[in-house]
Scaffold this active site. Structure first.
Site, PDB file in Angstrom:
ATOM      1  N   TYR A   1       0.842  -1.204   0.000  1.00  0.00           N
ATOM      2  CA  TYR A   1       0.000   0.000   0.000  1.00  0.00           C
ATOM      3  C   TYR A   1       0.877   1.255   0.000  1.00  0.00           C
ATOM      4  CZ  TYR A   1      -3.536  -3.322   1.729  1.00  0.00           C
ATOM      5  OH  TYR A   1      -4.382  -4.389   1.892  1.00  0.00           O
TER       6      TYR A   1
ATOM      7  N   TRP B   1      -3.957   6.338   2.780  1.00  0.00           N
ATOM      8  CA  TRP B   1      -5.340   5.861   2.916  1.00  0.00           C
ATOM      9  C   TRP B   1      -6.016   6.659   4.024  1.00  0.00           C
ATOM     10  CZ3 TRP B   1      -2.472   2.814  -0.074  1.00  0.00           C
ATOM     11  CH2 TRP B   1      -3.111   1.940  -0.964  1.00  0.00           C
TER      12      TRP B   1
ATOM     13  N   GLN C   1     -14.006   6.569   2.696  1.00  0.00           N
ATOM     14  CA  GLN C   1     -13.772   5.459   3.629  1.00  0.00           C
ATOM     15  C   GLN C   1     -14.446   5.809   4.946  1.00  0.00           C
ATOM     16  OE1 GLN C   1      -9.548   4.522   4.008  1.00  0.00           O
ATOM     17  NE2 GLN C   1      -9.915   2.395   3.439  1.00  0.00           N
TER      18      GLN C   1
ATOM     19  N   ASP D   1     -12.948  -4.464   3.121  1.00  0.00           N
ATOM     20  CA  ASP D   1     -13.085  -4.685   1.687  1.00  0.00           C
ATOM     21  C   ASP D   1     -13.709  -6.019   1.281  1.00  0.00           C
ATOM     22  OD1 ASP D   1     -11.410  -2.564   2.222  1.00  0.00           O
ATOM     23  OD2 ASP D   1     -10.054  -2.962   0.567  1.00  0.00           O
TER      24      ASP D   1
ATOM     25  N   TYR E   1      -8.688 -12.051   4.260  1.00  0.00           N
ATOM     26  CA  TYR E   1      -9.069 -10.666   4.316  1.00  0.00           C
ATOM     27  C   TYR E   1     -10.520 -10.366   4.719  1.00  0.00           C
ATOM     28  CZ  TYR E   1      -7.283  -6.284   2.540  1.00  0.00           C
ATOM     29  OH  TYR E   1      -6.798  -5.031   2.423  1.00  0.00           O
ATOM     30  N   TRP E   2     -10.752  -9.857   5.882  1.00  0.00           N
ATOM     31  CA  TRP E   2     -12.047  -9.405   6.386  1.00  0.00           C
ATOM     32  C   TRP E   2     -13.098 -10.508   6.481  1.00  0.00           C
ATOM     33  CZ3 TRP E   2     -11.997  -5.099   9.005  1.00  0.00           C
ATOM     34  CH2 TRP E   2     -11.056  -4.121   8.675  1.00  0.00           C
TER      35      TRP E   2
ATOM     36  N   GLU F   1      -0.540  -6.425   9.543  1.00  0.00           N
ATOM     37  CA  GLU F   1      -1.759  -5.747   9.094  1.00  0.00           C
ATOM     38  C   GLU F   1      -2.980  -6.272   9.850  1.00  0.00           C
ATOM     39  OE1 GLU F   1      -2.389  -6.203   4.893  1.00  0.00           O
ATOM     40  OE2 GLU F   1      -4.154  -4.905   4.868  1.00  0.00           O
TER      41      GLU F   1
HETATM   42  C1  GLC Z   1      -7.161  -2.526   2.764  1.00  0.00           C
HETATM   43  C2  GLC Z   1      -8.143  -2.495   3.931  1.00  0.00           C
HETATM   44  C3  GLC Z   1      -8.541  -1.059   4.224  1.00  0.00           C
HETATM   45  C4  GLC Z   1      -7.291  -0.234   4.462  1.00  0.00           C
HETATM   46  C5  GLC Z   1      -6.259  -0.409   3.345  1.00  0.00           C
HETATM   47  C6  GLC Z   1      -4.916   0.207   3.694  1.00  0.00           C
HETATM   48  O1  GLC Z   1      -7.705  -2.063   1.598  1.00  0.00           O
HETATM   49  O2  GLC Z   1      -9.253  -3.288   3.671  1.00  0.00           O
HETATM   50  O3  GLC Z   1      -9.390  -0.993   5.318  1.00  0.00           O
HETATM   51  O4  GLC Z   1      -7.624   1.082   4.610  1.00  0.00           O
HETATM   52  O5  GLC Z   1      -6.033  -1.758   3.101  1.00  0.00           O
HETATM   53  O6  GLC Z   1      -4.431  -0.313   4.894  1.00  0.00           O
END
Ligand code: GLC
Length: 427
Positions: free
Chosen positions: A36, A40, A108, A170, A355-356, A399
């Site tokens: 990333y 964000w 978000q 997500d 993831y989630w 994470e």
């Molecule tokens: C993923 C997560 C999101 C977060 C991003 C950066 O997309 O689902 O919640 O903001 O990563 O960490």
């Protein structure tokens, strides 16, 4: 009790500070290096709380950098692409927005005003805090007005969301059915996430094809709010967003009052009142929590996830609902090694490390714990904090964490994990 004492000493707070410093790209932190590479929005708000513990000026800067990318209509995008990076897809070209800071075209969970209020209340440098709050207030007001105006034009009291990524959760199974109704893109593309993280921790291709269809849809329709509201093939009421927005609006109104700037925000007060009267429609007697709703099919989404208990944080549950939710969370915590798992483990869609769909996120625990405390459940609040600590002491600053093993997953040296530890897990 002895356990929590032992684990406290085991968290490496020095390393947590180092992670923030290392992930600093000049006024903002990337969530993690590689996977990333941009800023964000909700990560950044949580990150600011972490900075606050050792560098207040830098904490305020996190907010300034984010709000520099605010759209003219008030939206704060979920990603700001400050610099080019090859390691992430979809980048600014796919999103296609033409703003001064290239960005995504969705938002978000709006936790910013809550973070800013906490920062203001905790700040040692009062002059700096006052100056920064005065600068940020009109931007925060515009952001909240955008949510209510553009995402609830019919004034139902419940804002809607146009993309699973907007929820911040997500890949939650709560979005599966709504997403399945979205067409898949018919062009090929190269994902970048799979170069950083195991495929069994990330979303599947058909889901990705639909995520991209939506991204393309906003662009094709010129980001026209009314058109998107009327025609977007994905439209849900996300109880996580509704709750976070509601609490943040209360925090924002309080900041406006403190700053003597509460004239001209009566529309925000009215919006929060509308939400308070509407939220009962999302309550499920069967599940004993609130549920997300699919606005396209008109049906509630029968999936118990961490979003469905966030009304505790949002101060949206009545006393009986709060008691039921507290009981639900308690038994939910019994069912996994560490918690709170993002999806309830009794769900057939539960996967402890995808993831989630099961793993644990620290900032979610912080929010739910804060809610539990304010509703009068200090034991539950402590339990959530202890299990959060267990994640970090077992595995470090990942994470997210496998709910069944406490193993770290996703990206390592993760900014918001370090920030939550600094802000919430020190004594
Ligand atoms: C993923 C997560 C999101 C977060 C991003 C950066 O997309 O689902 O919640 O903001 O990563 O960490």
């Amino acid at each position: 009790m002895a356990r929590s004492k032992d684990t406290t000493t085991a968290i490496d707070f020095k390393l947590a500070e180092d992670i923030l410093r290392r992930n600093d790209r000049g006024g903002y932190c990337v969530p993690t290096d590689g996977l990333y590479p941009f800023q964000w929005s909700w990560d950044s708000a949580i990150t600011a709380l972490g900075w606050m513990e050792f560098d207040e000026r830098r904490a305020w800067q996190e907010a300034e950098t984010m709000f520099a990318g605010q759209w003219d209509n008030g939206m704060v995008p979920h990603i700001l692409f400050h610099k080019d990076a090859e390691s992430y897809f979809p980048g600014p070209d796919v999103w296609g927005s033409d703003k001064k800071i290239p960005s995504s075209a969705i938002s978000q969970p709006p936790v910013w005003a809550t973070a800013i209020r906490i920062m203001y209340e905790q700040a040692s440098d009062r002059t700096l805090a006052t100056e920064k709050v005065l600068e940020l207030l009109p931007k925060l007001v515009a952001y909240h007005q955008w949510w209510y105006r553009e995402r609830d034009p019919g004034k139902t009291g419940l804002v809607c969301s146009y993309h699973p990524w907007e929820s911040g959760m997500d890949n939650s199974p709560a979005w599966d059915q709504a997403l399945a109704a979205v067409p898949e893109v018919d062009w090929s593309y190269q994902r970048r996430d799979l170069g950083h993280v195991d495929a069994d921790q990330r979303p599947h291709k058909p889901e990705y094809d639909r995520y991209l269809y939506l991204v393309d849809f906003y662009k094709r329709h010129g980001f026209d709010s009314q058109y998107i509201y009327d025609h977007c093939p994905y439209k849900v009421v996300d109880i996580g967003i509704v709750s976070i927005l509601h609490r943040a609006s209360d925090d924002l109104l309080e900041l406006c009052r403190i700053a003597g700037q509460d004239q001209g925000v009566s529309d925000l007060t009215e919006s929060t009142q509308r939400t308070r009267s509407a939220v009962d429609r999302l309550w499920s007697d069967e599940r004993q929590c609130f549920l997300n709703h699919n606005l396209i099919s008109g049906a509630p989404i029968d999936e118990v996830t961490t979003a469905t208990v966030l009304p505790l944080f949002g101060n949206l549950a009545n006393k009986e609902q709060a008691a039921a939710i507290a009981e639900l969370i308690d038994s939910w915590l019994d069912a996994t090694k560490v918690g709170l798992s993002s999806t309830h483990p009794s769900s057939p869609r539960y996967e402890s490390q995808r993831y989630w769909r099961g793993p644990v996120w620290l900032h979610i625990n912080w929010m739910i714990s804060l809610g539990a405390e304010s509703y009068g459940y200090p034991e539950l609040a402590r339990r959530l904090r202890n299990t959060t600590r267990d994640c970090v002491t077992a595995s470090g600053f990942w994470e997210y964490f496998d709910a069944d093993t406490s193993a770290g997953c996703g990206g390592d040296d993760f900014t918001w994990t370090a920030a939550v530890a600094l802000y919430w897990l020190t004594d």
